[in-house]
Design an enzyme around this catalytic site. Structure first.
Site, PDB file in Angstrom:
ATOM      1  N   PHE A 148       0.773  -1.119   0.063  1.00  0.00           N
ATOM      2  CA  PHE A 148       0.040   0.060   0.185  1.00  0.00           C
ATOM      3  C   PHE A 148       0.878   1.285   0.006  1.00  0.00           C
ATOM      4  O   PHE A 148       0.844   2.171  -0.920  1.00  0.00           O
ATOM      5  CB  PHE A 148      -0.917  -0.078   1.158  1.00  0.00           C
ATOM      6  CG  PHE A 148      -1.647   1.297   1.328  1.00  0.00           C
ATOM      7  CD1 PHE A 148      -2.351   2.124   0.587  1.00  0.00           C
ATOM      8  CD2 PHE A 148      -1.501   1.727   2.904  1.00  0.00           C
ATOM      9  CE1 PHE A 148      -2.968   3.268   1.026  1.00  0.00           C
ATOM     10  CE2 PHE A 148      -2.050   3.076   3.302  1.00  0.00           C
ATOM     11  CZ  PHE A 148      -2.831   3.834   2.424  1.00  0.00           C
ATOM     12  N   ILE A 149       1.819   1.503   1.062  1.00  0.00           N
ATOM     13  CA  ILE A 149       2.644   2.501   1.118  1.00  0.00           C
ATOM     14  C   ILE A 149       3.612   2.785   0.002  1.00  0.00           C
ATOM     15  O   ILE A 149       3.818   3.756  -0.708  1.00  0.00           O
ATOM     16  CB  ILE A 149       3.047   2.718   2.424  1.00  0.00           C
ATOM     17  CG1 ILE A 149       2.044   2.970   3.654  1.00  0.00           C
ATOM     18  CG2 ILE A 149       4.183   3.790   2.513  1.00  0.00           C
ATOM     19  CD1 ILE A 149       2.894   2.721   4.967  1.00  0.00           C
ATOM     20  N   ASN A 197      11.923 -12.449  -1.737  1.00  0.00           N
ATOM     21  CA  ASN A 197      11.867 -12.247  -0.147  1.00  0.00           C
ATOM     22  C   ASN A 197      12.866 -12.022   0.409  1.00  0.00           C
ATOM     23  O   ASN A 197      14.290 -12.727   0.292  1.00  0.00           O
ATOM     24  CB  ASN A 197      11.218 -13.669   0.061  1.00  0.00           C
ATOM     25  CG  ASN A 197      10.711 -13.803   1.623  1.00  0.00           C
ATOM     26  OD1 ASN A 197      10.994 -12.889   2.583  1.00  0.00           O
ATOM     27  ND2 ASN A 197       9.501 -14.375   1.954  1.00  0.00           N
ATOM     28  N   THR A 235       6.232   1.904  13.515  1.00  0.00           N
ATOM     29  CA  THR A 235       4.678   2.174  13.860  1.00  0.00           C
ATOM     30  C   THR A 235       4.440   2.793  14.956  1.00  0.00           C
ATOM     31  O   THR A 235       5.323   2.955  15.923  1.00  0.00           O
ATOM     32  CB  THR A 235       4.078   0.661  14.206  1.00  0.00           C
ATOM     33  OG1 THR A 235       2.607   0.763  14.593  1.00  0.00           O
ATOM     34  CG2 THR A 235       4.983  -0.260  15.220  1.00  0.00           C
ATOM     35  N   TYR A 238       3.920  -7.542  18.083  1.00  0.00           N
ATOM     36  CA  TYR A 238       4.168  -6.329  16.928  1.00  0.00           C
ATOM     37  C   TYR A 238       4.894  -5.219  17.543  1.00  0.00           C
ATOM     38  O   TYR A 238       6.033  -5.065  17.011  1.00  0.00           O
ATOM     39  CB  TYR A 238       2.919  -6.254  16.171  1.00  0.00           C
ATOM     40  CG  TYR A 238       3.072  -4.941  15.118  1.00  0.00           C
ATOM     41  CD1 TYR A 238       3.732  -5.158  13.984  1.00  0.00           C
ATOM     42  CD2 TYR A 238       2.301  -3.955  15.269  1.00  0.00           C
ATOM     43  CE1 TYR A 238       3.915  -4.355  13.090  1.00  0.00           C
ATOM     44  CE2 TYR A 238       2.635  -2.927  14.454  1.00  0.00           C
ATOM     45  CZ  TYR A 238       3.275  -3.084  12.987  1.00  0.00           C
ATOM     46  OH  TYR A 238       3.448  -2.154  12.194  1.00  0.00           O
ATOM     47  N   ARG A 291      -8.559   6.915  17.798  1.00  0.00           N
ATOM     48  CA  ARG A 291      -7.621   6.999  16.554  1.00  0.00           C
ATOM     49  C   ARG A 291      -7.583   8.178  15.775  1.00  0.00           C
ATOM     50  O   ARG A 291      -8.491   9.096  15.611  1.00  0.00           O
ATOM     51  CB  ARG A 291      -7.753   5.866  15.655  1.00  0.00           C
ATOM     52  CG  ARG A 291      -7.714   4.463  16.468  1.00  0.00           C
ATOM     53  CD  ARG A 291      -6.315   4.211  16.999  1.00  0.00           C
ATOM     54  NE  ARG A 291      -6.154   3.045  17.465  1.00  0.00           N
ATOM     55  CZ  ARG A 291      -6.114   2.544  18.728  1.00  0.00           C
ATOM     56  NH1 ARG A 291      -6.517   3.497  19.644  1.00  0.00           N
ATOM     57  NH2 ARG A 291      -6.244   1.334  19.341  1.00  0.00           N
ATOM     58  N   TYR A 305     -10.772 -11.128  17.711  1.00  0.00           N
ATOM     59  CA  TYR A 305      -9.423 -11.479  17.693  1.00  0.00           C
ATOM     60  C   TYR A 305      -8.959 -12.639  18.221  1.00  0.00           C
ATOM     61  O   TYR A 305      -7.766 -12.951  18.201  1.00  0.00           O
ATOM     62  CB  TYR A 305      -8.636 -10.294  18.337  1.00  0.00           C
ATOM     63  CG  TYR A 305      -8.757  -8.905  17.213  1.00  0.00           C
ATOM     64  CD1 TYR A 305      -8.015  -8.954  16.257  1.00  0.00           C
ATOM     65  CD2 TYR A 305      -9.459  -7.745  18.065  1.00  0.00           C
ATOM     66  CE1 TYR A 305      -8.352  -7.815  15.304  1.00  0.00           C
ATOM     67  CE2 TYR A 305      -9.378  -6.547  17.254  1.00  0.00           C
ATOM     68  CZ  TYR A 305      -8.868  -6.492  15.905  1.00  0.00           C
ATOM     69  OH  TYR A 305      -8.881  -5.391  15.348  1.00  0.00           O
ATOM     70  N   ARG A 353      -4.322   7.070  20.205  1.00  0.00           N
ATOM     71  CA  ARG A 353      -2.971   7.382  19.399  1.00  0.00           C
ATOM     72  C   ARG A 353      -3.120   8.557  18.931  1.00  0.00           C
ATOM     73  O   ARG A 353      -3.662   8.690  17.818  1.00  0.00           O
ATOM     74  CB  ARG A 353      -2.851   6.252  18.564  1.00  0.00           C
ATOM     75  CG  ARG A 353      -2.461   4.701  19.281  1.00  0.00           C
ATOM     76  CD  ARG A 353      -1.845   3.879  18.260  1.00  0.00           C
ATOM     77  NE  ARG A 353      -1.801   2.619  18.771  1.00  0.00           N
ATOM     78  CZ  ARG A 353      -2.728   1.616  18.107  1.00  0.00           C
ATOM     79  NH1 ARG A 353      -3.495   1.947  16.860  1.00  0.00           N
ATOM     80  NH2 ARG A 353      -2.780   0.387  18.596  1.00  0.00           N
TER      81      ARG A 353
END
Length: 390
Positions: free
Chosen positions: A26-27, A77, A140, A186, A261, A332, A342
């Site tokens: 995406f980015i 990869n 992130t 993460y 958010r 989840y 955030r």
């Protein structure tokens, strides 16, 4: 493409070669577009997939685009591939976008999450440091974890004090939940690679910039389950809601959708990255929040706004019951945890690069949902109409 371009200090911008790891995402796809259409820079695009940048790689019969000789796709990869160091050596700058960054995976694939975001990133940092190559590493906003304010009593007026929830690159602590809450795998992996990069800079002179994205939103983000991603897949919140809207299903609000958010438009954010690329003297050694604190909403408010925008875009009336509440355990699985807010502080990026986001939440949602409807609506109708084998 503009000619005679200068940096923020008035110096001519020289063409460079960029090794972009994760260029097909995406980015990466939006950054490749920006670099091809507005700069003279060359890109060595590294990824396993190229679907989102195929429009930049394919040459039509009417002739090659002006950037045809400035972008090369390398399908690999980065895990244990010997070609990676050679590509980094060929470039002046490496941008690492590669990551597992979908919250649903943090619980169900914690090992893959840690390996992808820490172990697999180690060679990139090592090769850049050993070969004296500049690195822009994408981290992130989750490295901040929970806010200080969330530990205060709910009635405390300090919860409304920005000192207790606005996140600052050089001052805010990184507060994670207990080890059994694997949702933090993460954030913890991302924080550790940040610390390693910072240490490489301090001890070995690595020139680096670290980017902390705060919910970058726009066309081509994530995937729609069962269409261009796994049927059982759970993308991030905006793509989840888009999938519900496209299928005319209620939007699922995890734990009531009370988390707050901020969201920033991908094209605004990419402009910030370009400023980092072309102003190394101002960007090296810095960590940058890249978000839009003016676009702050609860997840419930986001769902309500998306429902309104999609109704406008699709000309379909909203459902009578547009949202339903689900528990985080149900959505989840065990081990999920979350941060309450955030909200990025923008002082450093504004001071160093003069960057401020421009696009309102309504406008970025309209752009994104127009793309989602145009791209996926017919495919989803066909998928829904297919008979299910008994």
């Amino acid at each position: 493409m503009a000619t005679g371009r200068v940096d923020l200090d008035g110096n001519p911008i020289k063409p460079i070669t960029i090794c972009m790891i994760g260029a097909g995402g995406f980015i990466g796809s939006h950054l490749c577009e920006k670099l091809m259409t507005e700069t003279p820079h060359k890109v060595l695009a590294v990824d396993v997939y190229s679907d989102k940048i195929k429009h930049l790689l394919e040459h039509s019969g009417s002739g090659s685009p002006p950037w045809a000789d400035r972008i090369q796709f390398h399908r690999l990869n980065i895990k244990n591939d010997p070609r990676l160091e050679g590509l980094i050596k060929m470039a002046d700058l490496t941008i690492n976008l590669a990551a597992i960054c979908t919250p649903a995976d943090y619980n169900t694939r914690p090992l893959d999450t840690i390996y992808s975001n820490f172990i697999d990133a180690l060679p990139v940092v090592k090769y850049c440091s050993e070969n004296s190559k500049r690195l822009i590493h994408f981290s992130t906003c989750e490295v901040y974890g929970k806010t200080i304010g969330c530990f205060l009593p709910k009635a405390s007026p300090l919860r409304q004090d920005p000192d207790y929830f606005v996140l600052k690159e050089d001052a805010s602590p990184c507060i994670f939940g207990p080890i059994e809450k694997q949702r933090w795998s993460y954030a913890c992996a991302k924080q550790l690679i940040e610390r390693l990069i910072y240490a490489e800079g301090a001890e070995n002179g690595l020139e680096f910039t670290i980017v902390r994205p705060f919910n970058w939103i726009g066309p081509r983000m994530d995937f729609i389950p069962g269409i261009d991603g796994p049927s059982e897949g759970v993308p991030r919140v905006l793509a989840c809601f888009s999938n519900n809207l496209l299928r005319r299903e209620p939007l699922k609000l995890v734990d009531g959708g009370q988390s707050q958010r901020t969201f920033v438009y991908i094209k605004d954010a990419i402009q910030a990255v370009l400023l980092m690329i072309e102003n190394p003297d101002r960007a090296n050694g810095h960590i940058f929040n890249v978000g839009n604190p003016n676009n702050e909403v609860t997840v419930r408010q986001l769902a309500e706004m998306m429902t309104q925008v999609y109704s406008k875009v699709s000309t379909e009336p909203p459902l009578d019951t547009p949202t339903i509440d689900v528990s985080s355990k149900e959505f989840y699985g065990e081990g999920y945890d979350d941060s309450d807010k955030r909200i990025p502080d923008m002082t450093i990026i504004n001071r160093q690069l003069g960057w401020n986001p421009k696009t309102s939440l309504w406008d970025l949602l309209e752009s994104t949902l127009t793309y989602q409807h145009r791209t996926y609506a017919e495919a989803i109708k066909k998928a829904i109409s297919k008979p299910v084998a008994s």
